[in-house]
Design a protein around this motif. Structure first.
Motif, short mmCIF file in Angstrom:
data_model
loop_
_atom_site.label_atom_id
_atom_site.label_comp_id
_atom_site.label_asym_id
_atom_site.label_seq_id
_atom_site.Cartn_x
_atom_site.Cartn_y
_atom_site.Cartn_z
N LEU A 96 -1.20 1.23 7.93
CA LEU A 96 -2.47 1.52 7.26
C LEU A 96 -2.43 2.91 6.62
N GLY A 97 -1.89 3.88 7.36
CA GLY A 97 -1.80 5.24 6.83
C GLY A 97 -0.96 5.29 5.57
N THR A 98 0.16 4.56 5.57
CA THR A 98 1.03 4.54 4.39
C THR A 98 0.31 3.86 3.22
N ALA A 99 -0.40 2.76 3.51
CA ALA A 99 -1.14 2.08 2.46
C ALA A 99 -2.16 3.04 1.84
N ILE A 100 -2.85 3.79 2.69
CA ILE A 100 -3.83 4.75 2.17
C ILE A 100 -3.14 5.78 1.28
N ALA A 101 -1.98 6.24 1.74
CA ALA A 101 -1.25 7.25 0.97
C ALA A 101 -0.90 6.71 -0.41
N VAL A 102 -0.51 5.43 -0.49
CA VAL A 102 -0.16 4.84 -1.78
C VAL A 102 -1.42 4.64 -2.64
N LEU A 103 -2.45 4.05 -2.02
CA LEU A 103 -3.67 3.73 -2.77
C LEU A 103 -4.34 4.98 -3.32
N MET A 104 -4.16 6.12 -2.61
CA MET A 104 -4.78 7.35 -3.10
C MET A 104 -3.79 8.19 -3.90
N GLY A 105 -2.55 8.22 -3.45
CA GLY A 105 -1.55 9.08 -4.10
C GLY A 105 -1.24 8.65 -5.52
N ALA B 181 -10.63 -2.93 -16.31
CA ALA B 181 -11.70 -2.73 -15.33
C ALA B 181 -11.31 -1.67 -14.31
N ARG B 182 -12.24 -0.76 -14.02
CA ARG B 182 -11.97 0.31 -13.09
C ARG B 182 -12.29 -0.06 -11.65
N SER B 183 -13.01 -1.18 -11.50
CA SER B 183 -13.48 -1.45 -10.13
C SER B 183 -12.33 -1.63 -9.11
N PRO B 184 -11.20 -2.30 -9.45
CA PRO B 184 -10.15 -2.39 -8.42
C PRO B 184 -9.66 -1.01 -7.98
N LEU B 185 -9.49 -0.12 -8.95
CA LEU B 185 -9.07 1.24 -8.63
C LEU B 185 -10.07 1.90 -7.68
N ARG B 186 -11.36 1.77 -8.05
CA ARG B 186 -12.39 2.42 -7.25
C ARG B 186 -12.44 1.84 -5.84
N ILE B 187 -12.29 0.51 -5.76
CA ILE B 187 -12.40 -0.12 -4.44
C ILE B 187 -11.29 0.37 -3.51
N LEU C 216 -10.29 6.65 0.91
CA LEU C 216 -11.10 7.85 1.04
C LEU C 216 -12.05 7.72 2.23
N VAL C 217 -12.68 6.56 2.36
CA VAL C 217 -13.63 6.37 3.46
C VAL C 217 -12.93 6.52 4.81
N VAL C 218 -11.77 5.89 4.95
CA VAL C 218 -11.05 5.99 6.23
C VAL C 218 -10.73 7.46 6.53
N LEU C 219 -10.20 8.17 5.54
CA LEU C 219 -9.83 9.57 5.77
C LEU C 219 -11.06 10.41 6.08
N VAL C 220 -12.11 10.21 5.31
CA VAL C 220 -13.29 11.05 5.51
C VAL C 220 -13.91 10.77 6.88
N VAL C 221 -14.10 9.48 7.19
CA VAL C 221 -14.79 9.16 8.44
C VAL C 221 -13.96 9.56 9.65
N PHE C 222 -12.67 9.23 9.66
CA PHE C 222 -11.90 9.41 10.88
C PHE C 222 -11.11 10.71 10.96
N ALA C 223 -11.00 11.42 9.84
CA ALA C 223 -10.27 12.68 9.91
C ALA C 223 -11.13 13.86 9.45
N ILE C 224 -11.75 13.75 8.29
CA ILE C 224 -12.46 14.91 7.74
C ILE C 224 -13.74 15.20 8.51
N VAL C 225 -14.53 14.16 8.76
CA VAL C 225 -15.80 14.39 9.48
C VAL C 225 -15.55 15.00 10.86
N PHE D 182 -9.15 2.98 -3.85
CA PHE D 182 -9.18 4.42 -3.63
C PHE D 182 -10.32 4.77 -2.67
N GLY D 183 -11.47 4.13 -2.90
CA GLY D 183 -12.63 4.37 -2.04
C GLY D 183 -12.36 3.98 -0.61
N PHE D 184 -11.65 2.87 -0.42
CA PHE D 184 -11.33 2.44 0.94
C PHE D 184 -10.53 3.52 1.67
#
Lengths: 441, 302, 298
Positions: C109-118, B8-14, B20-29, B16-18
């Motif tokens: 949290l930042g490290t967790a994100i780095a792992v979950l995405m990296g 199942a891909r959903s755990p990966l998506r969840i 991504l959302v934090v980075l996009v909302v609080f850093a990229i935007v 990774f998406g989490f």
């Protein structure tokens, strides 16, 4: 009110007319309401000021007394370092979580281009401060001071006191030992400097590392050469209209005077912090220092009665009459934020602050000159009364900088470029300022 | 895309998406918004109308009145970045090699070198302001042995050099730790082989240590470049916000956006500050990408 | 240079006897001067770092009068009261707790994100791998976005909240995802498949295999981000106006802005802030260097 304003901003270009309308609306909301008839004074009162040892202490005393009188109010007081103050204030005004803070809106002279409006003025214009016109507590203050602070005929700010800063603290013992008396003209002052140097005494102490204390010498030089408020206003206008040249005439003279002051200052003063000046003065490392009366309490506690000291206007002009008044400003001016959560408490606080007995204590702790009549001033301030009988605004309170001009023309006298702060002669620094200034017109 | 073995891909998506959302909302935007507001005359206060001004802020950056100042800031920034990056890496590697040997007290020495990193800019600024106090600091005493004196941070010819010195002093800790890690990952056998082949100390360094440290070098150089191009705090605490001798682009952003009336008599101009941010971003990204590409190529070749 | 060690390592025992003797003889000749030079260098390095810190301690023990009379002189009558006064006036206890909270949460949290995405990007388990790699590089040098971050938190109702500040600091991952992705390449891919065949789900695999194996890289990423959070001043100034929420960096900065005249007190305040950090560091440092080992191997 706040909602209406942000709505206006979302629509985009509102311009001065829109802001003025908002302002009128705002004054409609608030005028005539005094703390006594808007209900109980309760809740949290958030105060934000820029930090200084003496004024922090004085504000805290006022806060304690205020909470004693209004036990239902909790004062939340933040004193932020000067460097961070503008940023803190604008974010907190934006967020609406400040009730009382400091600001100094000034009316824009007609010759100043629109983009040059400073933040405090822009904020007053946008209706961020409560219009205090007609509030009873303002009557406690000296009317001429309150008149000085009006913005477009309205009162927004409450003064905390006055400071003078175009004068010189001098070591009376060193002066006596060398047979010197207080100089009243530039040539007399030059003689004082050369006598001191001849006796192996450094004439002047400057805390050049922080830059602005070296700027006090510049402000003092302008004061002597442009003594009255009108002289300064005219200079500012001529500069803005391109009629005056920063590298010519009296303007160049200002730079030359500053340069000769730097020449007799202590060795390597460009690396000395402002905080080291009181102790240097107290230990006799130098005989004089150009400083503001705000620093007198600090200097006094450093000297600890080891010798007598005095304060006289820096005699920059060759005419003694031009050197007889000190330039000054109204210190920290309090405003009530229009979008604060607790306007009732804010007004009660300003009113409480203005009571002569509370204000007297505040003045005693800060060492400011009083902005209310019949308040006993300190011995030191009484000693300089003859220089302050006519209030003369200092240059930096008259000058309006041009954001389009270069950095060298900010003050616009380019003291930071003069050797040893920068690497230039007075004439070169002036020429640099002039070309930077012209580029922005 | 390689095959995903976990069903199942959903755990990966969840997860990774989490992230991504934090980075996009609080850093990229917010970062993208900086680009947008660089085209406005926004100020730091509410209730003041915001206007689109097109390229006005960019024109102002390059205007006759400002260009001299900005070129000076740019020049200082580049000197600062190049000198501190090279020095931090050269010294960091040397100290790491030294402390990687069996010496008594090496653990203590490693800790001491890393200390400034923990102490932070405020403390470092205080220490070195005291140290370079021209009237009576230790540095003034040393200078006086040679019959010299100096205003140190107040001397326009010396100030930038001293700030760079402090930056190197403070930045070595991280570089040493990363190099030490890299060194300890190099198999001993390689050095022994080099010994048997009769390699000199210099040859060992050049032929074994440096090539195998390549990934550490890449990480360290990048960290040093980005750190030195973006940091203004040291220059700020040591020489104040308006000293032309130590004016850096990052410091100009700070004083434009937040210094406000307290330092220059000018209003805060966040639109213009955003413009300098964008220009700085372009410089930092070009510099980092060039270095990254160069170092990756070297790594690949080795 | 490791050759200066005199005890033979296991690998050498198998070396031909002749070669070994020659090697040992050469070493014995080199040992003495080399060692002395090395120790001299270590002493110089330690001195360069310890002297300024000891100078600070010396200043912290001086009264203001002593300091201005002779700033460099050794302290004669230590003013221990400076420490008590600085502690009371600076309110540092509360600030340190705030800083610990922010540092652990944001860097964690930042490290967790780095792992979950990296991890998945490095393995190529996602579409558009180039896009994600580019994102990781861009995270390295995003422009200073203070103004817009403030506006964002304000609009989200997170302004002046610890959560808002932590989220902003956590999003500043910097080099983290790049380092993790690099390290993951050195982990055998067959392991993923083997674990999957054994019926392990993605999350369980992450927790039971990836995190333990990538510990060194994770430690590095955490430390690098923690340093940034611990030292932040300007974001905290803007995003956390409530003084009760100030981190220690801001508390010290404010203290310095207020008590500029009192060097002894300032130095004492600085020492107070530094002491727990130094203690924590001394305790953790062997994990640190050990932890970083290998994180850049990949």
């Amino acid at each position: 009110m706040a909602k209406r304003l942000s709505g206006a901003r979302k629509r985009g270009i509102v311009g001065a007319i829109g802001a003025a309308a908002a302002l009128a609306l705002l004054s409609g909301c608030t005028s005539g309401s005094t703390p006594s008839d808007t209900g109980a004074v309760t809740g949290k009162l958030e105060i934000l000021v820029s930090s200084a040892t003496a004024s922090d202490k004085a504000f805290k005393e006022v806060n304690t007394a205020f909470m004693k009188k209004y036990p239902d109010v909790k004062v939340e007081f933040s004193a932020v370092p000067n460097d961070n103050f503008p940023a803190s204030r604008s974010s907190r005004l934006t967020a609406g979580n400040v009730d009382v803070t400091l600001a100094a809106p000034r009316e824009m002279p007609s010759y100043v281009k629109n983009g040059a409006v400073d933040d405090d003025t822009a904020a007053a214009e946008a209706g961020l401060f409560v219009d205090l016109t007609g509030q009873d507590f303002l009557k406690n203050f000296t009317p001429s001071v309150i008149d000085q602070l009006k913005y477009k005929g309205k009162d927004y700010t409450v003064p905390t006191g006055l400071s003078y800063y175009t004068g010189v603290f001098y070591n009376k013992k060193i002066f006596d030992d060398n047979g010197l008396s207080v100089p009243t003209t530039w040539s007399e002052f030059e003689k004082v400097m050369s006598t001191l140097q001849g006796a192996g005494v450094t004439p002047l102490g400057i805390g050049g590392k922080d830059s602005w204390p070296a700027g006090l010498d510049m402000i003092a030089a302008v004061q002597g050469l442009y003594p009255t408020a009108d002289d300064k206003t005219k200079l500012a206008e001529d500069l803005w209209k391109g009629k005056a040249d920063l590298a010519d005439g009296k303007q160049l003279e200002v730079m030359k005077r500053v340069s000769s002051l730097y020449d007799v200052a202590q060795k390597n003063f460009a690396g000395v912090g402002y905080d080291a000046i009181p102790s240097g003065f107290a230990s006799g490392q130098f005989a004089m220092t150009v400083d503001g009366t705000w620093n007198q309490t600090t200097i006094d506690s450093a000297v600890k009665g080891a010798f007598d000291y005095g304060y006289f206007p820096l005699p920059v002009s060759d005419t003694a009459a031009d050197n007889q008044y000190l330039g000054g400003k109204v210190e920290l001016r309090m405003v009530a934020a229009a979008n604060g959560h607790n306007k009732t408490a804010a007004l009660a606080y300003l009113s409480f602050f203005s009571q002569p007995d509370v204000y007297t204590k505040f003045i005693q702790t800060t060492g400011f000159a009083p902005a209310e009549p019949n308040i006993p001033a300190s011995e030191f301030l009484k000693g300089i009364e003859k220089y302050t009988s006519t209030f003369s605004p200092a240059w930096d309170t008259v000058w309006r900088a041009n954001p389009d001009a270069g950095q060298a023309a900010v003050f616009p006298f380019n003291y930071p470029a003069i050797s040893p702060l920068g690497g230039k002669s007075a004439a070169d620094a002036a020429a640099e300022a002039q070309s930077a200034w012209k580029a922005g017109l | 895309m390689s095959t995903y073995p976990f069903g199942a891909r959903s755990p990966l998506r969840i997860t990774f998406g989490f992230g991504l959302v934090v980075l996009v909302v609080f850093a990229i935007v917010p970062a993208v918004a900086v680009f947008l507001i660089s085209f406005t005359d926004i100020r730091g206060l509410p209730g003041i109308p915001v206007n689109w001004v097109g390229l006005d802020n960019y024109e102002r950056f390059f205007s006759a009145a400002r260009i001299g100042y900005n070129v000076n800031a740019l020049k200082n920034t580049l000197i600062y970045a190049v000198v501190s990056t090279v020095a931090i890496n050269a010294l960091g590697l040397a100290i790491a090699v030294l402390l990687n040997q069996k010496l008594r007290g090496k653990t203590f020495a490693r800790a001491v070198v890393f200390l400034p990193t923990i102490l932070g800019v405020t403390v470092i600024g205080l220490i070195w302001s005291l140290f370079f106090n021209p009237s009576a600091g230790p540095a003034a005493t040393v200078w006086s042995w040679f019959g010299a004196d100096s205003a140190f941070f107040g001397d326009p010819n010396l100030a930038l050099g001293l700030v760079i010195f402090v930056q190197i002093w403070a930045g070595l800790g991280v570089a040493v730790v990363i190099y030490l890690a890299g060194l300890q990952a190099i198999p001993e056998e390689l050095y022994e082989a080099a010994d048997i082949d009769g390699a000199s100390g210099g040859q060992r360094l050049r032929l074994v240590t440096v090539p195998l440290l390549a990934p550490s070098i890449t990480a360290n150089v990048l960290l040093a470049i980005v750190g030195s191009l973006q940091s203004y705090q040291l220059a700020y605490v040591l020489t104040g916000p308006n000293n032309p001798a130590t004016q850096l682009l990052s410091l100009a952003i700070f004083s434009q956006a937040f210094g406000g009336s307290s330092t220059s008599g000018l209003g805060q101009s966040q639109g213009y500050a955003a413009t300098i941010s964008v220009i700085q971003f372009i410089i930092v990204s070009v510099a980092s990408l060039l270095v990254l590409i160069y170092l990756r190529r070297r790594e690949a070749r080795l | 240079m490791t050759a200066t060690t005199s005890t033979p390592r296991p690998a050498e025992r198998d070396a031909p006897v002749a070669a070994r003797t020659a090697l040992d003889a050469r070493r014995r000749r080199l040992i003495r001067p080399g060692r002395i030079v090395n120790y001299a260098l270590v002493v110089i390095v330690v001195f360069c770092y310890l002297f300024p810190l000891l100078f600070l301690l010396n200043t912290a023990l001086k009264s203001n009068a002593d300091f201005f009379a002779n700033p460099v002189g050794l302290v004669t009558s230590p003013q221990w009261a400076n420490f008590g006064q600085a502690w009371v006036q600076g309110n540092f206890g509360a600030y340190i707790l705030n800083s610990v909270l922010y540092t652990i949460c944001a860097a964690g949290l930042g490290t967790a994100i780095a792992v979950l995405m990296g991890f998945p990007v490095s393995r190529g388990y996602l579409r558009w791998p180039r896009l994600w790699n580019a994102l990781f590089v861009v995270m390295l040098f995003l422009p200073n976005a203070l103004i817009t971050q403030f506006q964002l938190l304000l609009r989200m109702g997170l302004y002046n909240t610890q959560l808002g500040y932590i989220l902003i600091m956590a999003a500043g991952v910097g080099v983290g995802p790049l380092l993790i992705a690099g390290y993951v390449k050195s982990l055998p891919r067959e392991l993923d498949e083997a674990a999957a065949v054994d019926g392990s789900g993605y999350w369980r695999y992450l927790i039971t295999f990836v995190i333990p194996m990538a510990k060194p890289a994770i430690a590095t990423v955490f430390i690098l981000q923690a340093i940034g959070v611990w030292n932040d001043i300007i974001l905290a100034t803007i995003l956390l106006p409530d003084p009760a929420k100030s981190p220690i960096s801001l508390g010290l900065y404010a203290f310095q802005g207020t008590y500029t005249n009192d060097w002894g007190l300032l130095a004492a305040a600085t020492m107070i802030v530094a002491a727990p950090l130094v203690a924590a560091y001394l305790f953790l440092q062997r994990y640190l260097v050990g932890g970083v080992v290998g994180s850049v191997k990949g």
